[in-house]
Design an enzyme around this catalytic site. Structure first.
Site: not given
Ligand code: PNW
Length: 477
Positions: A83, A127, A172, A301, A303, A378
């Site tokens: 991707r 993006h 996002e 996505n 995390y 992601e």
């Molecule tokens: C995502 N937050 O970014 C993006 O899609 C990527 O480009 C990035 O490198 C990756 O996650 C890791 O951070 C985010 O503050 C940036 O919640 C900030 C947030 C969430 C996702």
């Protein structure tokens, strides 16, 4: 601790897509080549004080010149999908008018290279690198930006639609709208709650118009999705005030996008909670129908999870919501919500490792959008990776993170969710937005002095999972 040995091996469907994800500004560099003009991230990263150490994407990891090497590494690992995003200002430098062939040619070569290695390309159209000229004309808070996006989508769809089957409109939109125009920690760095809500609507509109434009020029077999960084919102208690706080954040994180995209409406609770900021009069007749286009898949996505409670009075100053440091909140109308750090182990981003949240998120969207195929577009973690004396990079923490999250994905599939692929963030260390190069998400290590690529142990581990479709026991750290 007693680890229950699974009776049957943890096996994924044979058609499962195993990939990694990247984005243009984070890896390409070559920002002045081929007629490319600045995007809002060039402007932002070159503004003193906006990124850690003043880092910029000027060179990034020079993927623009080294894409053949990078594709060869993916192929060696045995990955079957990738991707990436297209840089809007490389293709349409002012955000308007005819396409620049040199810009499109880069992506044609990249796609050919991937296909010749048996790797399925998945293209993200947006993006975060808006052409600066469009921001100068008002950016995402203005309706015209959505119309410009539709034209850009058509151009890219025409150029690559014959060879790229999988498409993603936006990555996002929450970050674009609320970090870009609300808290200001992302480009263009504006801090205006009304602007952030207007941006959210026009990103939604861009998504709907973009799908229409893509479908008008592409073969019908192609699939179109959107990647949302949907939040799993947890509360500290079941107290009604805490549940109301969670509802508010769920609306502002999730419902503001999936409401119109999946159901053709903004949640009533969102409209009410933001009524002191906006009357939503920029939502014109027909917009909700346009946004509510048929989707072929949904990208998630993930995390970490979000933990909230009701706040006593207004919360000022830094908040533990993991969204960067700003005195401005990215959450419009939510001054009565307090954010807490989820207990548990954390990555280098300070984000708590919470694989159960991933299972919960997948199950939630299985219910929210029955029958819609899901992709994890992601998932990954930043850790402090060091090159050992023998030249190797051992990252057992990342392997453990990936193992626990893939276990959660597998559990969701067993529970009936239609998850069709997983894209690890990220292929290689890269420009981590406001954090610059200080945070490393890659399974391939980058030596920024030489741009040398070195496989971390997690890359080999992930490659084995991809080749076999089986999740092994996690090795002892
Ligand atoms: C995502 N937050 O970014 C993006 O899609 C990527 O480009 C990035 O490198 C990756 O996650 C890791 O951070 C985010 O503050 C940036 O919640 C900030 C947030 C969430 C996702």
């Amino acid at each position: 601790s007693e680890s229950a040995q699974p009776v049957t091996p943890v096996t994924f469907p044979s058609s499962f897509l195993w990939g990694t994800a990247t984005s243009a500004y984070q890896i390409e560099g070559a920002v002045r080549e081929g007629g490319r003009t600045p995007s809002i991230w060039d402007t932002f990263s070159h503004t003193p004080g906006k990124t850690a150490d003043g880092d910029t994407g000027d060179i990034a990891v020079d993927h623009y010149h080294r894409y053949r090497d990078d594709v060869a590494l993916m192929a060696d690992l045995g990955l079957n999908a990738y991707r990436f995003s297209v840089s809007w200002p490389r293709v349409q430098p002012t955000g308007r008018g005819p396409a620049v062939q040199v810009g499109l040619d880069f992506y044609r070569r990249l796609v050919d290279e991937l296909l010749s290695h048996g790797i399925k390309p998945v293209v993200t159209l947006y993006h975060w690198d808006l052409p600066q000229e469009l921001e100068d004309a008002g950016g995402w808070p203005e309706r015209d930006t959505a119309l410009r996006f539709a034209e850009y989508a058509r151009i890219v769809g025409e150029a690559l639609g014959d060879r790229v089957e999988h498409w993603i409109t936006l990555n996002e939109p929450w970050c674009c709208a609320f970090l870009g125009y609300g808290s200001g920690v992302h480009a263009p760095g504006r801090t205006d709650h009304l602007a952030s809500l207007r941006a959210a609507h026009h990103l939604n509109l861009a998504h709907g118009l973009g799908i229409q434009a893509l479908r008008s020029v592409m073969p019908a077999r192609n699939t179109i999705a959107v990647s949302l960084n949907s939040s799993v919102v947890r509360t500290v208690s079941q107290d009604p005030a805490d549940l109301a706080a969670a509802q508010k954040i769920d609306d502002l994180a999730n419902g503001v996008f999936h409401g119109p995209m999946l159901h053709g409406e903004y949640p009533a609770t969102l409209l009410e909670a933001t009524s002191s900021i906006t009357d939503w009069s920029y939502v014109l007749d027909g917009d909700l129908r346009t946004i509510n286009q048929r989707l072929d898949a949904l990208g998630l996505n993930y995390y970490t999870s979000t933990l909230v409670s009701a706040a006593d009075g207004a919360v000022k100053g830094p908040r533990a919501d993991g969204h960067g440091e700003s005195e401005y909140s990215p959450w419009p109308g939510a001054d009565d919500v307090a954010f807490h750090q989820t207990p548990g182990e954390r990555t280098r981003m300070g984000w708590t490792v919470d694989p159960d949240g991933m299972h919960e998120l997948i199950m939630r969207y299985s219910r929210e959008a029955p029958g819609l195929p899901l992709y994890i577009t992601e998932n990954g973690a930043a850790y402090e990776d060091k090159v050992d004396a023998d030249g190797r990079v051992h990252d057992p923490e990342r392997i453990a993170y990936l193992h626990s999250h893939l276990t959660a994905v597998h559990r969701a599939i067993a529970d009936g969710a239609d998850v069709r692929g997983y894209f690890l963030w990220s292929l290689m260390d890269n420009f981590e937005w406001a954090y610059g190069y200080a945070k490393r998400f890659g399974v391939i290590h980058i030596d920024y002095a030489t741009l040398k690529r070195t496989l971390k142990s997690s890359a080999r581990w992930y490659g084995q999972v991809a080749r076999t479709g089986v999740l092994p026991e996690v090795p002892a750290a």
